[in-house]
Design a protein around this motif. Structure first.
Motif, PDB file in Angstrom:
ATOM      1  N   VAL A 190     -48.640  20.471  43.999  1.00 57.39           N
ATOM      2  CA  VAL A 190     -48.717  21.611  43.079  1.00 57.39           C
ATOM      3  C   VAL A 190     -48.029  22.792  43.751  1.00 57.39           C
ATOM      4  CG1 VAL A 190     -50.261  23.290  41.980  1.00 57.39           C
ATOM      5  CG2 VAL A 190     -50.837  20.848  41.939  1.00 57.39           C
ATOM      6  N   ALA A 191     -47.147  23.448  43.014  1.00 59.01           N
ATOM      7  CA  ALA A 191     -46.476  24.649  43.520  1.00 59.01           C
ATOM      8  C   ALA A 191     -46.973  25.854  42.718  1.00 59.01           C
ATOM      9  CB  ALA A 191     -44.960  24.519  43.393  1.00 59.01           C
ATOM     10  N   PRO A 192     -48.007  26.544  43.224  1.00 63.91           N
ATOM     11  CA  PRO A 192     -48.524  27.703  42.507  1.00 63.91           C
ATOM     12  C   PRO A 192     -47.529  28.864  42.515  1.00 63.91           C
ATOM     13  CG  PRO A 192     -50.119  26.911  44.133  1.00 63.91           C
ATOM     14  CD  PRO A 192     -48.802  26.256  44.423  1.00 63.91           C
ATOM     15  N   GLY A 193     -47.582  29.662  41.443  1.00 67.96           N
ATOM     16  CA  GLY A 193     -46.893  30.946  41.455  1.00 67.96           C
ATOM     17  C   GLY A 193     -47.782  31.943  42.183  1.00 67.96           C
ATOM     18  N   PHE A 194     -47.704  33.204  41.816  1.00 66.03           N
ATOM     19  CA  PHE A 194     -48.497  34.226  42.509  1.00 66.03           C
ATOM     20  C   PHE A 194     -49.886  34.330  41.900  1.00 66.03           C
ATOM     21  CE2 PHE A 194     -44.181  35.202  43.646  1.00 66.03           C
ATOM     22  CZ  PHE A 194     -44.302  35.441  45.008  1.00 66.03           C
ATOM     23  N   VAL A 195     -50.882  34.203  42.756  1.00 70.34           N
ATOM     24  CA  VAL A 195     -52.282  34.244  42.338  1.00 70.34           C
ATOM     25  C   VAL A 195     -52.972  35.313  43.184  1.00 70.34           C
ATOM     26  CG1 VAL A 195     -54.419  32.914  42.136  1.00 70.34           C
ATOM     27  CG2 VAL A 195     -52.200  31.765  41.856  1.00 70.34           C
ATOM     28  N   PRO A 196     -53.656  36.273  42.551  1.00 70.69           N
ATOM     29  CA  PRO A 196     -54.325  37.321  43.330  1.00 70.69           C
ATOM     30  C   PRO A 196     -55.529  36.762  44.101  1.00 70.69           C
ATOM     31  CG  PRO A 196     -54.228  37.891  40.989  1.00 70.69           C
ATOM     32  CD  PRO A 196     -53.838  36.461  41.115  1.00 70.69           C
ATOM     33  N   THR A 197     -55.302  36.379  45.341  1.00 72.82           N
ATOM     34  CA  THR A 197     -56.369  35.907  46.230  1.00 72.82           C
ATOM     35  C   THR A 197     -56.308  36.744  47.495  1.00 72.82           C
ATOM     36  OG1 THR A 197     -54.922  34.328  47.316  1.00 72.82           O
ATOM     37  CG2 THR A 197     -56.136  33.521  45.397  1.00 72.82           C
ATOM     38  N   HIS A 198     -57.294  36.547  48.352  1.00 65.60           N
ATOM     39  CA  HIS A 198     -57.292  37.245  49.646  1.00 65.60           C
ATOM     40  C   HIS A 198     -55.995  36.930  50.405  1.00 65.60           C
ATOM     41  CE1 HIS A 198     -58.698  38.952  53.375  1.00 65.60           C
ATOM     42  NE2 HIS A 198     -58.511  37.793  53.990  1.00 65.60           N
ATOM     43  N   PHE A 199     -55.560  35.663  50.339  1.00 65.02           N
ATOM     44  CA  PHE A 199     -54.362  35.220  51.051  1.00 65.02           C
ATOM     45  C   PHE A 199     -53.107  35.983  50.588  1.00 65.02           C
ATOM     46  CE2 PHE A 199     -50.768  32.313  51.802  1.00 65.02           C
ATOM     47  CZ  PHE A 199     -50.970  31.981  53.135  1.00 65.02           C
ATOM     48  N   ALA A 200     -53.040  36.264  49.279  1.00 64.27           N
ATOM     49  CA  ALA A 200     -51.848  36.911  48.716  1.00 64.27           C
ATOM     50  C   ALA A 200     -52.044  38.413  48.513  1.00 64.27           C
ATOM     51  CB  ALA A 200     -51.491  36.263  47.384  1.00 64.27           C
ATOM     52  N   SER A 201     -53.118  38.968  49.093  1.00 67.18           N
ATOM     53  CA  SER A 201     -53.476  40.360  48.788  1.00 67.18           C
ATOM     54  C   SER A 201     -52.395  41.360  49.183  1.00 67.18           C
ATOM     55  CB  SER A 201     -54.806  40.730  49.444  1.00 67.18           C
ATOM     56  OG  SER A 201     -54.713  40.557  50.846  1.00 67.18           O
ATOM     57  N   PHE A 202     -51.609  41.029  50.221  1.00 67.18           N
ATOM     58  CA  PHE A 202     -50.552  41.963  50.630  1.00 67.18           C
ATOM     59  C   PHE A 202     -49.502  42.130  49.537  1.00 67.18           C
ATOM     60  CE2 PHE A 202     -48.604  37.960  51.604  1.00 67.18           C
ATOM     61  CZ  PHE A 202     -47.238  38.159  51.640  1.00 67.18           C
ATOM     62  N   LEU A 203     -49.437  41.179  48.619  1.00 67.89           N
ATOM     63  CA  LEU A 203     -48.511  41.289  47.483  1.00 67.89           C
ATOM     64  C   LEU A 203     -49.216  41.814  46.242  1.00 67.89           C
ATOM     65  CD1 LEU A 203     -46.628  37.880  47.790  1.00 67.89           C
ATOM     66  CD2 LEU A 203     -45.604  40.134  48.089  1.00 67.89           C
ATOM     67  N   THR A 204     -50.371  41.243  45.937  1.00 67.66           N
ATOM     68  CA  THR A 204     -50.970  41.512  44.620  1.00 67.66           C
ATOM     69  C   THR A 204     -51.843  42.761  44.585  1.00 67.66           C
ATOM     70  OG1 THR A 204     -52.745  39.970  45.149  1.00 67.66           O
ATOM     71  CG2 THR A 204     -50.886  39.084  43.935  1.00 67.66           C
ATOM     72  N   ASN A 205     -52.188  43.323  45.748  1.00 69.08           N
ATOM     73  CA  ASN A 205     -53.014  44.541  45.743  1.00 69.08           C
ATOM     74  C   ASN A 205     -52.202  45.808  45.480  1.00 69.08           C
ATOM     75  OD1 ASN A 205     -55.251  43.073  46.179  1.00 69.08           O
ATOM     76  ND2 ASN A 205     -55.702  43.816  48.230  1.00 69.08           N
ATOM     77  N   ASN A 206     -50.892  45.705  45.625  1.00 68.39           N
ATOM     78  CA  ASN A 206     -50.017  46.844  45.363  1.00 68.39           C
ATOM     79  C   ASN A 206     -49.636  46.820  43.877  1.00 68.39           C
ATOM     80  OD1 ASN A 206     -47.388  48.098  44.886  1.00 68.39           O
ATOM     81  ND2 ASN A 206     -47.347  48.472  47.077  1.00 68.39           N
TER      82      ASN A 206
END
Length: 258
Positions: A190-206
């Motif tokens: 599975v190749a996920p797109g962008f999901v707001p998780t702790h792991f991706a927070s540097f991207l999705t929190n902005n």
């Protein structure tokens, strides 16, 4: 997902045993929850005892059978322990979801220290192979492996270059393992797109970055852990019994490939 979802989503994993690595939060937890609600006996793991205990408690509160084990996937003893304890408790493995990944740098590739390159390769790629070495003798006929990659594997972005490259490698690893483990075990990705998780927070929190990412999708939203869990559950289930060696992109129509 609430407990009452259990009746709504079927029981495709009734009687099955599923190991999910890095499964105490984010996408990994979402996958564990989905498989558990569909009847699987779960083996969840992550690096910290506290996280493992808390996640297990949440899942058990939903009536899910859980074995919770500390496992840092780059530690050979802990990997072996994860498989050994699973087999001691349940006697078999039907589903293995390899979800652990690290992304400790935003450096350009040529500026990334050797130790960081090694760490990313070790955890994001090699650990899946080594885990399957331990698990393979216990995988049942009709079993399924799902490797979690990323949309970043198709076109590694500058700020996540080595991470993206390791995720590209997982597409190839999926093909190679599918060929090697057939016909008794299917291997998909599975190749996920962008999901707001702790792991991706540097991207999705902005907010600006988040809006920009949403605009890149056809569906004009980021993914959810439930989206990723549903796709993974499909590939792991007998509904996908004639699918192996494939990568399913779950990214709201973000550009990936032709």
């Amino acid at each position: 997902m609430e407990n009452n979802n259990k009746s709504k989503i079927g029981q495709r994993f009734h009687g099955k045993v599923a190991i999910i690595t890095a499964s105490t939060q984010g996408i990994g937890f979402g996958i564990a929850q989905r498989l558990g609600l569909e009847g699987a006996s779960l083996v969840i793991s992550s690096r910290k005892q506290k996280n493992v205990d808390e996640a297990a408690e949440k899942l058990r509160a939903q009536g899910i059978e859980v074995l919770a084990i500390v496992c840092h996937v780059s530690n050979p003893q802990q990997r072996k322990n994860l498989i050994d304890k699973t087999v001691q408790r349940y006697g078999k493995i039907d589903v293995l979801v390899s979800n652990a990944a690290t992304n400790p740098t935003v450096d350009n590739l040529l500026q990334t220290p050797d130790s960081v390159l090694d760490k990313q390769w070790e955890i994001n790629v090699k650990a899946s192979i080594l885990l399957l070495k331990d698990a393979a003798p216990h995988l049942q006929k009709g079993s399924s492996v799902v490797i979690i990659s990323s949309i970043a594997g198709f076109n590694p972005p500058a700020a996540m270059a080595m991470y993206g490259v390791t995720k590209t490698a997982l597409f190839g690893l999926t093909k190679a393992l599918a060929s090697e483990m057939a016909p008794n075990t299917r291997v998909n990705c599975v190749a996920p797109g962008f999901v707001p998780t702790h792991f991706a927070s540097f991207l999705t929190n902005n907010d600006d970055t988040r809006k920009e990412l949403e605009e890149k999708t056809m569906l004009k939203r980021l993914g959810t852990t439930e989206d990723m869990a549903a796709a993974t559950a499909f590939l792991a289930s007998d509904d996908a019994s004639y699918i192996t060696g494939e990568t399913l992109v779950v990214a709201g129509g973000m550009p990936s490939r032709l």
